[in-house]
Design a protein around this motif. Structure first.
Motif, short mmCIF file in Angstrom:
data_model
loop_
_atom_site.label_atom_id
_atom_site.label_comp_id
_atom_site.label_asym_id
_atom_site.label_seq_id
_atom_site.Cartn_x
_atom_site.Cartn_y
_atom_site.Cartn_z
N SER A 1 -6.73 3.56 3.21
CA SER A 1 -6.62 5.25 2.63
C SER A 1 -7.64 5.62 3.31
N LYS B 1 0.62 -1.13 -0.10
CA LYS B 1 -0.16 0.24 0.14
C LYS B 1 0.88 1.46 0.05
N VAL C 1 2.48 9.10 1.12
CA VAL C 1 1.66 8.17 1.70
C VAL C 1 0.28 8.82 2.04
N LYS C 2 -0.82 8.22 1.53
CA LYS C 2 -2.48 8.69 2.02
C LYS C 2 -2.89 7.83 2.91
N ARG C 3 -2.73 8.38 4.16
CA ARG C 3 -3.17 7.32 5.30
C ARG C 3 -4.58 7.65 5.84
N LYS D 1 1.77 6.69 -6.97
CA LYS D 1 0.84 7.40 -7.63
C LYS D 1 0.74 8.89 -7.21
N TYR D 2 1.33 9.24 -5.80
CA TYR D 2 1.15 10.47 -5.32
C TYR D 2 2.54 10.95 -4.84
N GLU E 1 2.66 1.75 -3.23
CA GLU E 1 1.68 2.20 -4.39
C GLU E 1 1.42 3.77 -4.22
N ASP E 2 1.20 3.93 -3.03
CA ASP E 2 1.00 5.54 -2.78
C ASP E 2 2.22 6.40 -3.46
#
Length: 509
Positions: A376, A293, A304-306, A300-301, A296-297
């Motif tokens: 997320s 996870k 981290v989108k937590r 993509k970004y 992959e964040d």
């Protein structure tokens, strides 16, 4: 003859499918996740190696070693918060030496190639503050890597090199890992070339407190500190749920692969338990399911989108249950529900005991934090909570840290009491007559609180320790401690005491 022809035809079709799938992988690069690329790659090219029950690791080692790389980092002289190697976070925790005043000019670690086009996972502490990151591939080529994202909360980092057709380690499923299972650690320990060591999984969901000690203030907290001079209170947002192994892991293994006997990646090696800074029995790896996870964040970004539940809690045991006056010894006791958080919206209350997450029993903070760490903001999680003797199932929608303002974090049972000695970074209270009688002591003060980053924290002196002497002098109060501190020999201070387990401890610094 007909049978031979069918075999040849099947081989031809299989080869064509593999080539076609790989070409499809190349064309769809921008739209596919790291895990999707892995699925296409390994569905088309199944790796036929020994089963998990085999004690022959030859095939697994041969499959993994080419895709574990040597990472070399260089730093500029202004990186004053760095120390002698990127492994000082391990050394500081387990006794490998203290901080030094100068930053290193160079250091090294390991990494694992996840995709043929050059995505590489490693530890955050391997590349943190690096001016240049260089990757040495299995064919001895050196390539410069770009840091895609880093996360101190999990100690993970994702790198990218501009190469194609690279060897890859297949990602496994760390949820299926069992205590007692054979594993291999692959990396570049002590600046040696590719090294493979074997051991077993000796425990799961280990929290050793290593990341919380390296927690840094936010920019807003730092600016507030500059304005007011008031030391910020840091929220523990780290996630530790390590796989513990007795496979030999040393400085340099950080960021390398922990694989099962099938050659599947189940963890990223991150830390060691040692009094010397080198292997003495236990290593710790970040579970790959948590890493998926986070990585992959990054892809993509870039960050981290937590998602967070929005509670503070304490893991129950017999002592805490007695102190909190609850009858249950297992689960996570909710100490506080953060206003406007997901838990508050779902109806979770202070005093609730979280017993299960997604139907799986939880006993300690890593059990919950790892599972939440894979999700997320906006994701829903099913919690089973015990309230008034009844088990209730509650669906919680996770919120991001920007709207929540506080993380899911463990809480201490009660606030520190007593007086604080700032030079030690500790709060102390006189030991009660009952406590002295329990351990047969004539003197003692109890450590009731520890301030992150200061002397007691750096020495791993535990909360609850009963200090009996300081520099050989019996102590019964904070004043006794303050009076005994200057009485040191050769600039060394020695503190002796008794832990809650009844064992004797001595700390010198």
């Amino acid at each position: 003859m007909k049978k031979v022809g069918l075999i040849v035809l099947a081989a031809f079709i299989g080869g064509a499918a593999a080539i076609g799938a790989y070409k499809l992988l190349e064309r769809r690069d921008d739209g596919m996740s790291i895990e999707e690329k892995q699925k296409v790659l390994f569905a088309s090219n199944p790796v036929k190696i020994s089963s998990a029950g085999s004690v022959d690791f030859v095939q697994a080692a041969a499959a993994v070693s080419p895709a574990v790389v040597h990472i070399r980092t260089t730093f500029n002289s202004s990186s004053s918060d760095r120390s002698g190697s990127p492994f000082d976070m391990m050394e500081d925790l387990f006794g490998g030496g203290g901080r030094r005043s100068r930053a290193p000019r160079a250091a090294s670690g390991s990494g694992v190639i996840l995709t043929p086009d050059g995505y590489i996972v490693t530890n955050n502490h391997v590349v943190e503050n690096a001016e240049k990151v260089e990757v040495v591939l299995s064919d001895r080529r050196k390539v410069v890597a770009k840091v895609i994202g880093t996360d101190p909360n999990t100690d993970l980092a994702l790198l990218k090199v501009d190469e194609n057709n690279l060897p890859v380690v297949k990602m496994g499923n760390s949820d299926n890992v069992q205590v007692g299972e054979w594993v291999l650690a692959v990396g570049f320990p002590l600046d040696l070339q590719t090294t493979v060591t074997a051991g077993i999984v000796s425990a799961k969901s280990r929290n050793i407190g290593i990341l919380a000690r390296n927690q840094q203030p936010t920019q807003q907290q730092f600016e507030e500190y500059q304005r007011t001079g008031k030391r910020p209170v840091l929220t523990n947002t780290s996630i530790e749920s390590y796989i513990q192994t007795d496979a030999a892991i040393n400085p340099g293994n950080s960021g390398g692969a922990l694989v099962n006997a099938n050659g599947e990646l189940i963890g990223i090696n991150a830390a060691i338990a040692s009094q010397t800074g080198t292997n003495e029995g236990y290593g710790f790896a970040i579970p790959v399911n948590l890493a998926k996870k986070v990585l992959e964040d990054f892809r993509k970004y870039g960050a981290v989108k937590r998602g967070y539940i929005g509670v503070t809690f304490v893991a129950l045991d017999a002592d805490f249950a007695k102190e909190l006056k609850v009858s249950d010894n297992n689960g996570l006791y909710v100490k506080e529900v953060v206003p406007n958080g997901g838990a508050a919206a779902a109806g979770i209350k202070e005093g609730d005991i979280i017993k299960k997450v997604e139907g799986i029993e939880i006993y300690d903070s890593p059990d919950l934090q790892e599972k939440i760490g894979r999700l997320s903001p906006g994701d829903k999680v099913q919690l089973s909570v015990l309230r008034d003797g009844q088990l209730k199932n509650i669906s919680v929608t996770l919120k991001g840290d920007d709207s929540l303002g506080a993380a899911v974090k463990p809480a201490l049972a009660g606030k520190p009491t007593g007086n604080t000695i700032s030079k030690l970074g500790a709060s102390l209270s006189p030991a009660s007559a009952e406590l002295k009688s329990k351990f047969g002591l004539k003197s003692g003060v109890v450590v009731t609180g520890i301030e992150p980053g200061k002397a007691f924290d750096s020495l791993d002196i535990p909360k609850g320790l009963v200090i009996t002497t300081v520099n050989g002098k019996p102590v019964n109060s904070v004043k006794d401690v303050e009076a005994a501190l200057p009485i040191s020999k050769n600039g060394m201070t020695t503190i002796s005491g008794v832990g809650q387990n009844g064992n004797n401890y001595t700390f010198s610094f």
